[in-house]
Design an enzyme around this catalytic site. Structure first.
Site, short mmCIF file in Angstrom:
data_model
loop_
_atom_site.label_atom_id
_atom_site.label_comp_id
_atom_site.label_asym_id
_atom_site.label_seq_id
_atom_site.Cartn_x
_atom_site.Cartn_y
_atom_site.Cartn_z
N SER A 1 -9.89 -1.06 6.66
CA SER A 1 -9.24 -0.68 5.16
C SER A 1 -8.44 -1.86 4.88
O SER A 1 -8.19 -1.77 3.47
CB SER A 1 -8.38 0.42 5.26
OG SER A 1 -8.90 1.67 5.67
N SER B 1 -9.41 1.81 2.64
CA SER B 1 -8.42 2.77 2.08
C SER B 1 -7.17 1.98 1.16
O SER B 1 -6.54 2.57 0.35
CB SER B 1 -7.94 3.72 3.03
OG SER B 1 -7.02 3.17 3.70
N LYS C 1 0.96 -1.26 -0.16
CA LYS C 1 -0.23 -0.03 0.04
C LYS C 1 0.91 1.43 -0.12
O LYS C 1 1.82 1.39 0.89
CB LYS C 1 -0.89 -0.02 1.03
CG LYS C 1 -1.80 1.19 1.29
CD LYS C 1 -2.88 0.98 2.35
CE LYS C 1 -3.92 2.02 2.58
NZ LYS C 1 -4.73 1.82 3.66
#
Length: 504
Positions: A195, A171, A96
């Site tokens: 997330s 996210s 990420k």
């Protein structure tokens, strides 16, 4: 940088800002007193702190063209090869884009960070490489990781591989699409309100948010230190467990970490089966105002399948779960902005501060007008409630977390795990870029009623795909006691082995 000594005008401005009521004579005296403080700052400025060594060669990579970036999931593609012969040798992994990979650009989904290049590897990156992983690049994420949807990144929405008109969840949105499409074996995401698990439910893979602090957050851009978790996203349970074994454990640099168990064997129980497991289906995890009946039905069917495999499955009422999201909200709202205003790290903790990131983000206020509506809504809410109540509701919510955790632990004293839908809905349609704030923010925050309480309490939680509804994946969440990841993997692997969720 060069330290500039404060002058009389600086002290005058500070006096007016702080309301100290200093006379001109006092101002002159305090200006002189600042010489000694400035001298010590200059000594610190001239010194070089020790940073973790970057050991594996890499290039900055490249920004992929649309043709090599399906689902708009990648931010930067690169290749960093780890040590041959390690425990996860050959696994291809995405990070990420709030996880630092030295020498490779990172923007955390935000235009304000475009151009920033970290100078350190996150601890978990070093651990992955030490055990043989190959890091294939940085995956898109939502703007400052605020959204649970996949539409807020400055580089545009990430699309769901099952239906490109729909959200991939956030996210950790880019990681979601890459794992779901089989373009990497696993990804490392982060999870402050769901997330890792929301994307797992929306796109159909395994997402583990381990116990708070089990995975060091060192070298990852924080959101709120008491909510921050790094987690593993993978296509299957065993790969997930193997990766967690590699990245878990103390690093001596992360204040989130407490006394951790010495044993971190998460794979050995994956073959143990479900016999003897006790599962509490939490009634309050179903039937939310926005719950979709076919999602609830798919998860209840998943619970029944676990029972058919030998687990004891009972439905239990846990009323306080219905207030868990509300308890999380002041912590997430005010804590996120506290972190931003503390130049992304704050103070009053010991560990690794990445000052290059602090410099890169220090002028965020000058660009606040560029923020998407979900980030603006958090800033507005935090500003109002902090001005009105000076952080008292953040503090009260943190105090209430102990009651919330105790409620879950009371049930977990009799059961090995809790069970509920990961999210109450199927992956929704991506909003139109020109929609108003109400739809934009609603789509970013509509799904985390079940996931967020376990960020506040820190209990481990895993989302596994348990079936489909109208052709879209449905996630089933299992929650355990602190450091009971091996038991959660046992149940998840048993279910995965017995049932192919894609055919259910």
């Amino acid at each position: 940088m060069t330290i500039r000594k404060p002058q009389y005008q600086d002290m005058l401005a500070a006096d007016q800002d702080l309301g100290l009521g200093l006379s001109e004579r006092d101002l002159q005296a305090f200006t002189a007193l600042m010489d000694g403080v400035s001298h010590d700052y200059a000594i610190v400025d001239a010194m070089t702190p020790e940073l973790p060594q970057v050991r594996y060669p890499r290039t900055p990579g490249h920004y992929p063209s649309p043709e090599e970036n399906p689902y708009n999931a990648w931010y930067v593609k690169t290749e960093v090869t780890g040590r041959p012969g390690g425990r996860i040798d050959g696994l291809n992994i995405a990070l990420k884009d709030n996880i630092m990979l030295a020498g490779v650009p990172m923007m955390n989904g935000a235009s304000t960070l475009r151009g920033y290049v970290p100078d350190v590897d996150a601890t978990l990156v070093t651990r992955l490489l030490d055990e043989g992983a190959t890091i294939r690049g940085k995956a898109q994420c939502e703007y400052f990781c605020v959204s649970g949807g996949s539409h807020t990144s400055a580089l545009g929405p990430v699309r769901n591989p099952h239906d490109e008109t729909r959200s991939a969840g956030g996210s950790s949105s880019g990681c979601s699409a890459l794992v779901a499409a089989g373009l990497v074996d696993a990804a490392i995401g982060t999870d402050q309100g769901g997330s890792v698990r929301i994307p797992a439910a929306y796109t159909g893979f395994v997402g583990m948010k381990a116990t708070h602090g089990l995975v060091p957050y060192t070298g990852v851009m924080p959101v709120e230190m008491t909510l921050d978790h790094a987690g593993v996203m993978s296509g299957d349970v065993r790969t997930n467990a193997r990766v967690l074994e590699v990245i878990a454990g103390h690093d001596g640099l992360d204040p989130r970490q407490r006394q951790l168990p010495e044993s971190r064997d998460y794979t050995s129980q994956c073959e143990a089966g479900a016999h003897g497991l006790r599962v509490a289906v939490i009634a309050e995890g179903f039937g939310w105002e926005n719950s979709e009946p076919d999602v609830d039905a798919a998860v209840r069917a998943g619970a029944a399948r676990l029972q058919s495999l030998g687990a004891t499955v009972d439905e239990i009422s846990l009323p306080l779960h219905r207030k868990g999201h509300a308890i999380w909200t002041p912590i997430a709202t005010e804590g996120t902005v506290n972190q931003m205003e503390g130049l992304n790290y704050g103070s009053n903790w010991k560990g690794l501060y990445v000052t290059s990131l602090m410099r890169a983000q220090q002028d965020w206020r000058a660009h606040a007008s560029d923020f998407p509506a979900d980030v603006k809504s958090v800033l507005l809410a935090a500003h109002y409630f902090r001005m009105q109540y000076q952080g008292q509701y953040y503090a009260k919510a943190q105090n209430l977390v102990r009651r919330l955790k105790a409620a879950y632990e009371t049930v977990l004293a009799d059961y090995d795990m809790l069970l509920m839908p990961t999210v109450p809905i199927k992956a929704p349609k991506l909003p139109d870029p020109d929609c108003g704030p109400q739809e934009w923010v609603g789509r970013a925050l509509e799904m985390n009623a079940n996931t967020a309480p376990f960020n506040a309490t820190g209990l481990p939680a895993i989302s596994i795909p348990c079936g489909k509804a109208q052709g879209l994946p449905v996630g089933m969440m299992l929650i355990g006691r602190d450091y009971s990841e091996a038991t959660l993997y046992r149940a998840a692997a048993t279910y995965e082995t017995a049932f192919d969720w894609k055919s259910l």
